[in-house]
Write a protein that holds these residues in place. Structure first.
Motif, mmCIF file in Angstrom:
data_model
loop_
_atom_site.group_PDB
_atom_site.id
_atom_site.type_symbol
_atom_site.label_atom_id
_atom_site.label_comp_id
_atom_site.label_asym_id
_atom_site.label_seq_id
_atom_site.Cartn_x
_atom_site.Cartn_y
_atom_site.Cartn_z
ATOM 1 N N TYR A 27 -2.913 -3.677 5.544
ATOM 2 C CA TYR A 27 -1.729 -4.162 4.906
ATOM 3 C C TYR A 27 -1.225 -2.944 4.184
ATOM 4 O O TYR A 27 0.190 -2.741 4.515
ATOM 5 C CB TYR A 27 -1.708 -5.400 3.855
ATOM 6 C CG TYR A 27 -0.523 -5.751 3.403
ATOM 7 C CD1 TYR A 27 0.359 -6.402 4.144
ATOM 8 C CD2 TYR A 27 -0.068 -5.689 1.946
ATOM 9 C CE1 TYR A 27 1.712 -6.733 3.683
ATOM 10 C CE2 TYR A 27 1.198 -5.901 1.529
ATOM 11 C CZ TYR A 27 1.918 -6.653 2.434
ATOM 12 O OH TYR A 27 3.189 -7.105 2.101
ATOM 13 N N ARG A 28 -1.741 -2.047 3.519
ATOM 14 C CA ARG A 28 -1.240 -0.776 3.139
ATOM 15 C C ARG A 28 -0.859 0.082 4.062
ATOM 16 O O ARG A 28 0.197 0.702 3.916
ATOM 17 C CB ARG A 28 -2.324 -0.111 2.227
ATOM 18 C CG ARG A 28 -1.978 0.852 1.346
ATOM 19 C CD ARG A 28 -2.807 1.737 0.492
ATOM 20 N NE ARG A 28 -3.491 0.577 -0.305
ATOM 21 C CZ ARG A 28 -5.035 0.498 -0.155
ATOM 22 N NH1 ARG A 28 -5.556 1.231 0.665
ATOM 23 N NH2 ARG A 28 -5.685 -0.446 -0.788
ATOM 24 N N GLN A 83 2.511 -1.377 5.313
ATOM 25 C CA GLN A 83 3.656 -1.136 4.308
ATOM 26 C C GLN A 83 4.089 0.399 4.137
ATOM 27 O O GLN A 83 5.215 0.679 4.346
ATOM 28 C CB GLN A 83 3.237 -1.180 2.855
ATOM 29 C CG GLN A 83 3.136 -2.825 2.476
ATOM 30 C CD GLN A 83 2.704 -3.124 0.882
ATOM 31 O OE1 GLN A 83 1.571 -2.330 0.574
ATOM 32 N NE2 GLN A 83 3.105 -4.245 0.455
ATOM 33 N N ASN A 84 2.973 1.378 4.734
ATOM 34 C CA ASN A 84 3.494 2.753 4.662
ATOM 35 C C ASN A 84 4.324 3.041 6.195
ATOM 36 O O ASN A 84 5.145 3.856 5.964
ATOM 37 C CB ASN A 84 2.285 3.682 4.713
ATOM 38 C CG ASN A 84 1.474 3.609 3.352
ATOM 39 O OD1 ASN A 84 1.995 3.375 2.375
ATOM 40 N ND2 ASN A 84 0.331 3.907 3.378
ATOM 41 N N VAL A 115 6.370 0.889 7.441
ATOM 42 C CA VAL A 115 7.552 0.589 7.198
ATOM 43 C C VAL A 115 8.195 1.248 6.142
ATOM 44 O O VAL A 115 9.451 1.580 6.657
ATOM 45 C CB VAL A 115 7.496 -1.217 6.691
ATOM 46 C CG1 VAL A 115 8.753 -1.593 6.430
ATOM 47 C CG2 VAL A 115 6.816 -1.888 7.874
ATOM 48 N N SER A 116 7.834 1.524 5.405
ATOM 49 C CA SER A 116 8.512 2.433 4.097
ATOM 50 C C SER A 116 8.988 3.937 4.806
ATOM 51 O O SER A 116 9.995 4.635 4.606
ATOM 52 C CB SER A 116 7.925 2.721 2.920
ATOM 53 O OG SER A 116 6.643 3.215 3.139
#
Length: 119
Positions: A108-109, A112-113, A115-116
């Motif tokens: 998940y991390r 998120q990275n 996507v950001s």
């Protein structure tokens, strides 16, 4: 005096597999293995309905896990092309690591990275 023993499910499965390995191997090699019917338990949900939960026999779980291990290793080259690029779920861990899949928090991390960084 009360003796309390605590065993993890994986240690129970490993013990069962080790102690019944020959019998399981013979039924698989002889193509006579038959899965047992699962025991169905119903757990109450907050919505006042029941959630069915199937409990498999230990021998069935051992055989299913062995099949999953073989399929995962054969599919590893194909799955690795999309891992952490297009798909962040159910990514196979290294073959020498104990869990079959990468931990969801790590995945998940990474998601998120990704996507950001793309925004």
């Amino acid at each position: 005096m009360l003796l309390v023993l605590s065993f993890s499910l994986s240690s129970i499965l490993q013990f069962y597999a080790a102690s019944h390995r020959i019998g399981i191997r013979q039924t698989l090699a002889g193509r006579t293995f038959e899965a047992s019917y699962p025991e169905i338990k119903y757990l109450p949900k907050a919505s006042q309905t029941l959630r069915p939960m199937a409990i498999l026999a230990v021998s069935d779980r051992v055989v299913y896990q062995a099949i999953a291990n073989v399929v995962a290793e054969k599919a590893r080259p194909i799955l690795s092309t999309a891992a952490n690029r297009q798909s962040f779920a159910n990514v196979l861990s290294d073959p020498v690591q104990k869990p079959m899949f990468m931990l969801w928090k790590i995945q998940y991390r990474l998601f998120q990275n990704k996507v950001s960084n793309s925004v």
